[in-house]
Design a protein around this motif. Structure first.
Motif, PDB file in Angstrom:
ATOM      1  N   GLU A  94     -13.488  -0.385  -5.631  1.00 27.89           N
ATOM      2  CA  GLU A  94     -13.468   1.033  -5.247  1.00 27.89           C
ATOM      3  C   GLU A  94     -13.747   1.199  -3.755  1.00 27.89           C
ATOM      4  OE1 GLU A  94     -16.059   3.281  -7.743  1.00 27.89           O
ATOM      5  OE2 GLU A  94     -15.018   2.716  -9.598  1.00 27.89           O
ATOM      6  N   ALA A  95     -14.692   0.441  -3.227  1.00 23.74           N
ATOM      7  CA  ALA A  95     -15.004   0.525  -1.799  1.00 23.74           C
ATOM      8  C   ALA A  95     -13.800   0.109  -0.961  1.00 23.74           C
ATOM      9  CB  ALA A  95     -16.209  -0.354  -1.480  1.00 23.74           C
ATOM     10  N   ILE A 107      -9.198   2.282   2.825  1.00 22.75           N
ATOM     11  CA  ILE A 107      -7.825   2.346   3.353  1.00 22.75           C
ATOM     12  C   ILE A 107      -7.138   3.668   2.993  1.00 22.75           C
ATOM     13  CG2 ILE A 107      -7.550  -0.164   3.325  1.00 22.75           C
ATOM     14  CD1 ILE A 107      -5.938   0.144   0.731  1.00 22.75           C
ATOM     15  N   ALA A 108      -7.867   4.612   2.378  1.00 22.82           N
ATOM     16  CA  ALA A 108      -7.241   5.829   1.852  1.00 22.82           C
ATOM     17  C   ALA A 108      -7.118   6.941   2.881  1.00 22.82           C
ATOM     18  CB  ALA A 108      -8.017   6.333   0.638  1.00 22.82           C
ATOM     19  N   GLY A 109      -7.519   6.703   4.112  1.00 24.74           N
ATOM     20  CA  GLY A 109      -7.340   7.709   5.154  1.00 24.74           C
ATOM     21  C   GLY A 109      -8.093   9.012   4.916  1.00 24.74           C
ATOM     22  N   GLY A 110      -9.185   8.952   4.190  1.00 16.32           N
ATOM     23  CA  GLY A 110      -9.981  10.151   3.938  1.00 16.32           C
ATOM     24  C   GLY A 110      -9.608  10.898   2.678  1.00 16.32           C
ATOM     25  N   VAL A 111      -8.539  10.491   2.009  1.00 12.11           N
ATOM     26  CA  VAL A 111      -8.185  11.112   0.732  1.00 12.11           C
ATOM     27  C   VAL A 111      -9.283  10.785  -0.282  1.00 12.11           C
ATOM     28  CG1 VAL A 111      -6.536  11.090  -1.182  1.00 12.11           C
ATOM     29  CG2 VAL A 111      -5.710  11.015   1.177  1.00 12.11           C
ATOM     30  N   LEU A 112      -9.717  11.778  -1.003  1.00 14.21           N
ATOM     31  CA  LEU A 112     -10.789  11.572  -1.974  1.00 14.21           C
ATOM     32  C   LEU A 112     -10.261  10.810  -3.192  1.00 14.21           C
ATOM     33  CD1 LEU A 112     -12.617  15.030  -1.952  1.00 14.21           C
ATOM     34  CD2 LEU A 112     -13.270  12.915  -0.780  1.00 14.21           C
ATOM     35  N   LEU A 113     -10.968   9.756  -3.552  1.00 15.50           N
ATOM     36  CA  LEU A 113     -10.566   8.934  -4.689  1.00 15.50           C
ATOM     37  C   LEU A 113     -11.666   8.923  -5.742  1.00 15.50           C
ATOM     38  CD1 LEU A 113      -9.167   5.759  -2.850  1.00 15.50           C
ATOM     39  CD2 LEU A 113      -7.929   7.838  -3.495  1.00 15.50           C
ATOM     40  N   GLU A 114     -11.247   9.020  -6.965  1.00 19.01           N
ATOM     41  CA  GLU A 114     -12.157   8.749  -8.077  1.00 19.01           C
ATOM     42  C   GLU A 114     -11.458   7.758  -8.993  1.00 19.01           C
ATOM     43  OE1 GLU A 114     -11.376  12.259 -11.306  1.00 19.01           O
ATOM     44  OE2 GLU A 114     -12.574  12.818  -9.547  1.00 19.01           O
ATOM     45  N   PHE A 115     -12.250   7.027  -9.761  1.00 24.97           N
ATOM     46  CA  PHE A 115     -11.701   5.891 -10.505  1.00 24.97           C
ATOM     47  C   PHE A 115     -12.065   5.977 -11.974  1.00 24.97           C
ATOM     48  CE2 PHE A 115     -12.061   4.614  -6.124  1.00 24.97           C
ATOM     49  CZ  PHE A 115     -10.913   3.875  -5.900  1.00 24.97           C
ATOM     50  N   ASP A 116     -11.121   5.562 -12.776  1.00 24.75           N
ATOM     51  CA  ASP A 116     -11.346   5.348 -14.198  1.00 24.75           C
ATOM     52  C   ASP A 116     -10.977   3.897 -14.502  1.00 24.75           C
ATOM     53  OD1 ASP A 116     -12.204   7.914 -14.872  1.00 24.75           O
ATOM     54  OD2 ASP A 116     -10.153   8.649 -15.061  1.00 24.75           O
ATOM     55  N   TRP A 117     -11.785   3.287 -15.325  1.00 23.34           N
ATOM     56  CA  TRP A 117     -11.550   1.892 -15.711  1.00 23.34           C
ATOM     57  C   TRP A 117     -11.278   1.835 -17.215  1.00 23.34           C
ATOM     58  CZ3 TRP A 117     -11.356  -2.119 -12.218  1.00 23.34           C
ATOM     59  CH2 TRP A 117     -11.814  -1.832 -10.921  1.00 23.34           C
ATOM     60  N   ALA A 118     -10.311   0.971 -17.573  1.00 23.65           N
ATOM     61  CA  ALA A 118      -9.950   0.854 -18.981  1.00 23.65           C
ATOM     62  C   ALA A 118      -9.525  -0.583 -19.280  1.00 23.65           C
ATOM     63  CB  ALA A 118      -8.812   1.816 -19.308  1.00 23.65           C
ATOM     64  N   PRO A 119      -9.659  -1.019 -20.506  1.00 23.63           N
ATOM     65  CA  PRO A 119      -9.199  -2.386 -20.846  1.00 23.63           C
ATOM     66  C   PRO A 119      -7.702  -2.549 -20.601  1.00 23.63           C
ATOM     67  CG  PRO A 119     -10.659  -1.537 -22.536  1.00 23.63           C
ATOM     68  CD  PRO A 119     -10.343  -0.378 -21.639  1.00 23.63           C
ATOM     69  N   MET A 120      -6.915  -1.547 -20.949  1.00 24.41           N
ATOM     70  CA  MET A 120      -5.465  -1.621 -20.784  1.00 24.41           C
ATOM     71  C   MET A 120      -4.979  -0.360 -20.062  1.00 24.41           C
ATOM     72  SD  MET A 120      -4.586  -4.474 -22.355  1.00 24.41           S
ATOM     73  CE  MET A 120      -2.828  -4.278 -22.641  1.00 24.41           C
ATOM     74  N   VAL A 121      -4.061  -0.553 -19.115  1.00 22.68           N
ATOM     75  CA  VAL A 121      -3.464   0.568 -18.390  1.00 22.68           C
ATOM     76  C   VAL A 121      -1.950   0.355 -18.379  1.00 22.68           C
ATOM     77  CG1 VAL A 121      -3.310   1.790 -16.197  1.00 22.68           C
ATOM     78  CG2 VAL A 121      -5.521   0.894 -16.976  1.00 22.68           C
ATOM     79  N   ILE A 122      -1.212   1.329 -18.869  1.00 25.11           N
ATOM     80  CA  ILE A 122       0.257   1.288 -19.022  1.00 25.11           C
ATOM     81  C   ILE A 122       0.725  -0.050 -19.615  1.00 25.11           C
ATOM     82  CG2 ILE A 122       0.752   3.056 -17.289  1.00 25.11           C
ATOM     83  CD1 ILE A 122       1.458   0.796 -15.318  1.00 25.11           C
ATOM     84  N   GLY A 123      -0.047  -0.529 -20.566  1.00 23.69           N
ATOM     85  CA  GLY A 123       0.340  -1.745 -21.289  1.00 23.69           C
ATOM     86  C   GLY A 123      -0.076  -3.039 -20.636  1.00 23.69           C
ATOM     87  N   LEU A 171      -2.045  -4.809  -5.646  1.00 18.41           N
ATOM     88  CA  LEU A 171      -1.830  -3.752  -6.648  1.00 18.41           C
ATOM     89  C   LEU A 171      -2.646  -2.509  -6.301  1.00 18.41           C
ATOM     90  CD1 LEU A 171      -1.671  -4.247 -10.489  1.00 18.41           C
ATOM     91  CD2 LEU A 171      -2.941  -2.337  -9.506  1.00 18.41           C
ATOM     92  N   VAL A 172      -3.895  -2.724  -5.894  1.00 19.72           N
ATOM     93  CA  VAL A 172      -4.753  -1.583  -5.547  1.00 19.72           C
ATOM     94  C   VAL A 172      -4.187  -0.846  -4.334  1.00 19.72           C
ATOM     95  CG1 VAL A 172      -7.035  -0.896  -4.700  1.00 19.72           C
ATOM     96  CG2 VAL A 172      -6.836  -2.560  -6.571  1.00 19.72           C
ATOM     97  N   VAL A 173      -3.672  -1.589  -3.354  1.00 18.68           N
ATOM     98  CA  VAL A 173      -3.084  -0.942  -2.179  1.00 18.68           C
ATOM     99  C   VAL A 173      -1.872  -0.107  -2.587  1.00 18.68           C
ATOM    100  CG1 VAL A 173      -1.967  -1.333   0.049  1.00 18.68           C
ATOM    101  CG2 VAL A 173      -3.933  -2.720  -0.605  1.00 18.68           C
ATOM    102  N   HIS A 174      -1.073  -0.639  -3.519  1.00 17.35           N
ATOM    103  CA  HIS A 174       0.075   0.125  -4.033  1.00 17.35           C
ATOM    104  C   HIS A 174      -0.397   1.466  -4.627  1.00 17.35           C
ATOM    105  CE1 HIS A 174       4.009   0.716  -6.085  1.00 17.35           C
ATOM    106  NE2 HIS A 174       3.244   1.262  -7.035  1.00 17.35           N
ATOM    107  N   GLU A 175      -1.468   1.438  -5.420  1.00 21.52           N
ATOM    108  CA  GLU A 175      -1.967   2.674  -6.034  1.00 21.52           C
ATOM    109  C   GLU A 175      -2.513   3.635  -4.974  1.00 21.52           C
ATOM    110  OE1 GLU A 175      -1.082   3.204  -8.911  1.00 21.52           O
ATOM    111  OE2 GLU A 175      -0.547   1.138  -9.428  1.00 21.52           O
ATOM    112  N   VAL A 176      -3.158   3.094  -3.943  1.00 28.21           N
ATOM    113  CA  VAL A 176      -3.619   3.951  -2.848  1.00 28.21           C
ATOM    114  C   VAL A 176      -2.421   4.560  -2.116  1.00 28.21           C
ATOM    115  CG1 VAL A 176      -4.894   4.030  -0.674  1.00 28.21           C
ATOM    116  CG2 VAL A 176      -5.792   2.692  -2.579  1.00 28.21           C
ATOM    117  N   GLY A 177      -1.280   3.797  -2.080  1.00 30.56           N
ATOM    118  CA  GLY A 177      -0.057   4.350  -1.497  1.00 30.56           C
ATOM    119  C   GLY A 177       0.391   5.606  -2.215  1.00 30.56           C
ATOM    120  N   HIS A 178       0.260   5.620  -3.536  1.00 28.96           N
ATOM    121  CA  HIS A 178       0.535   6.850  -4.289  1.00 28.96           C
ATOM    122  C   HIS A 178      -0.451   7.953  -3.877  1.00 28.96           C
ATOM    123  CE1 HIS A 178       3.582   5.370  -7.000  1.00 28.96           C
ATOM    124  NE2 HIS A 178       2.819   4.365  -7.446  1.00 28.96           N
ATOM    125  N   ALA A 179      -1.726   7.599  -3.848  1.00 28.87           N
ATOM    126  CA  ALA A 179      -2.770   8.588  -3.572  1.00 28.87           C
ATOM    127  C   ALA A 179      -2.604   9.233  -2.200  1.00 28.87           C
ATOM    128  CB  ALA A 179      -4.151   7.936  -3.686  1.00 28.87           C
TER     129      ALA A 179
END
Length: 394
Positions: A268-269, A274-290, A331-339
Motif C-alpha cells: 500500500e505504501a 506513485i499515485a500523484g496524490g490521488v487518494l487510495l484505499e485498499f481491499d484484500w481478498a483471497p481471489m480477485v477476478i479469478g 501489477l500494482v503499478v498497472h492498477e495505480v495507472g487506472h486510479a
C-alpha cells in the motif's frame, strides 16, 4: 337781691379726660406687636416651607436622573452579559473536543479564560432599580416636616442607585475585558488545531477515502473560522470527522491484520508513493477476478475525480505473499495507472472508457516492463504515443 350763683353739676374733682386715651394706645401697641410677631412667625414658617420644597424638588430631580441612568446601565449591562454568556457557551462547546484532537496548551489557556469569564458572569451584582424601600408614586407633601422626610427617603434611594450603577459598570467592564480575552484564546485554540489535525491524518493512512475527504473538508472549514457560534460548530464537525477517520483506519488495519500485515502495508505504501496524490484505499481478498492461487495474482481499481481524485484498489493476497516477485510491483503499478486516471482525465482522453491500454501504458512509462504484471500480456502493447502521453501524468 343779689342772685345766687347757680349750683354747678360738675364735681370738684374731675378725672383727666386723657386717661381712657392712654389705655387705648397701650392696647394698640400690643396688638401691633402681636401682629408683627405673627407675621414674623408666619414668614419663618413660609421660609422653612419654601426651603423644604426646594430640597424636595432637588431630591426628586436627583432621584429621577439616577433612575434614568440606572435603567440605561441595566440595559447595556444586560446586553454585555448576554454576549459574555454566548462567548462562555462557545468556549464550553470547543473545550468539549477530546484532548487528542487539539493543541493541549491552547486548550488550557482557553479553559482558564473561559473559567474566569464564567465566574464573572455568575458574580453579577444583585441590583434592583425598584427596591422594597423605594418610594411609590411621588406626591408632594403639604407640611414641611413631611417634605423633609420624603426628601430624605429620595436621597437615600438616589445614593443606593448610584452605588448599584457603580457596581454594574464595574461588572460590565470586567465582562468586556474577559469576553475579549476568551475570544482571543479561542482564536488561538482554533489556529492550534491545524498542525494537530495534520499529524492525525498522517497517522491514519489506512482510513477510507470518503472519511479522509470529509476530514480534509472539515480542516478547511476550521482554517476559515472566525470567533462565534459557527466556529464551535466547525470544531464539532472536525471532531466528528476525526473520529470517523480513526474508526475507518482501525477497521482497515483489522482487515490487514495477520501474517501478511507487514507485506500488505509495504504494498500500500508503494502504491501511494506513485499515485500523484490521488487518494487510495485498499481491499484484500483471497481471489480477485479469478486470480490469487497457484502463483497467480489479480487486481482491480476504480477511479473518481471527486476532490482531486480517489480510488479503491482491490488486490489478491498473493500479491503480498509474492511481493518479491517482479510481476507483483508491475501489477500494482498497472492498477495505480487506472486510479490516476482521475487526476489526468484530459490526458487519458479517448481511453477513459476502455482504460486498460492507458493503465498498461502508464505502467510501462513508469519503467515497469514485466509484461506479465504490467498488463501487456493480457491487453497488448499500447502505442508509443500513448506511453509517451502517459509519462506526463504523475
Amino acid at each position: 337781691m343779689t342772685p345766687e350763683p347757680p349750683t354747678s353739676a360738675i364735681p370738684d374733682t374731675v378725672e383727666p379726660a386723657s386717661a381712657p386715651g392712654r389705655r387705648s394706645r397701650g392696647t394698640g401697641t400690643w396688638l401691633v406687636l402681636g401682629l408683627a410677631l405673627f407675621l414674623l412667625v408666619s414668614g419663618a414658617v413660609l421660609a422653612v416651607h419654601a426651603i423644604a420644597n426646594l430640597r424636595f424638588d432637588a431630591a426628586i430631580a436627583a432621584h429621577r436622573a439616577a433612575v434614568a441612568e440606572a435603567t440605561a446601565v441595566e440595559e447595556s449591562t444586560a446586553a454585555i452579559e448576554a454576549d459574555a454568556a454566548a462567548t462562555a457557551g462557545i468556549a464550553a462547546s470547543m473545550l468539549a473536543a477530546p484532548d487528542a484532537f487539539v493543541d493541549p496548551a491552547a486548550k488550557a489557556t482557553l479553559s482558564t479564560a473561559a473559567g474566569e469569564l464564567g465566574a464573572e458572569v455568575a458574580a453579577a451584582p444583585e441590583f434592583e432599580i425598584e427596591s422594597a424601600d423605594a418610594p411609590g408614586p411621588i406626591r408632594r407633601p403639604v407640611w414641611f416636616v413631611s417634605l423633609d422626610r420624603a426628601s430624605s427617603v429620595l436621597t437615600a434611594e438616589t445614593e443606593r442607585l448610584h452605588g448599584g450603577i457603580a457596581e454594574s459598570e464595574a461588572h460590565a467592564t470586567a465582562l468586556v475585558d474577559l469576553d475579549q480575552s476568551t475570544a482571543g484564546a479561542g482564536l488561538a485554540y482554533l489556529a492550534g488545531i491545524a498542525p494537530v489535525a495534520a499529524s492525525i491524518e498522517a497517522a491514519h493512512g489506512s482510513a477510507r477515502n470518503v472519511e479522509r475527504i470529509e476530514y480534509r473538508l472539515a480542516m478547511e472549514q476550521l482554517a476559515g473560522a472566525t470567533w462565534g457560534s459557527d466556529a464551535s460548530a466547525r470544531v464539532e464537525q472536525y471532531v466528528a470527522a476525526a473520529t470517523a477517520l480513526q474508526s475507518t483506519h482501525a477497521a482497515e488495519e483489522a482487515e490487514k491484520a495477520g501474517p501478511l500485515y507487514e507485506r500488505r502495508v509495504a504494498v500500500e505504501a508503494f502504491a501511494r508513493s506513485i499515485a500523484g496524490g490521488v487518494l487510495l484505499e485498499f481491499d484484500w481478498a483471497p481471489m480477485v477476478i479469478g486470480y490469487g492461487d497457484n502463483g497467480s495474482a489479480g487486481g482491480t481499481a476504480t477511479w473518481d475525480t471527486w476532490e482531486g481524485g480517489l480510488s479503491t484498489i482491490t488486490l489478491s493476497n498473493s500479491i503480498a505473499e509474492l511481493w518479491d516477485d517482479p510481476r507483483m510491483p508491475a501489477l500494482v503499478v498497472h492498477e495505480v495507472g487506472h486510479a490516476i486516471t482521475s487526476k489526468c482525465y484530459d490526458l487519458v482522453a479517448e481511453y477513459a472508457d476502455d482504460n486498460e491500454p492507458w493503465a498498461t501504458a502508464w505502467a510501462i512509462g513508469m519503467g515497469y516492463t514485466n509484461g506479465d504484471g504490467n498488463g501487456e500480456w493480457l491487453y497488448g502493447r499500447p502505442s508509443d504515443e500513448l506511453i509517451q502521453r502517459s509519462m506526463s501524468c504523475r
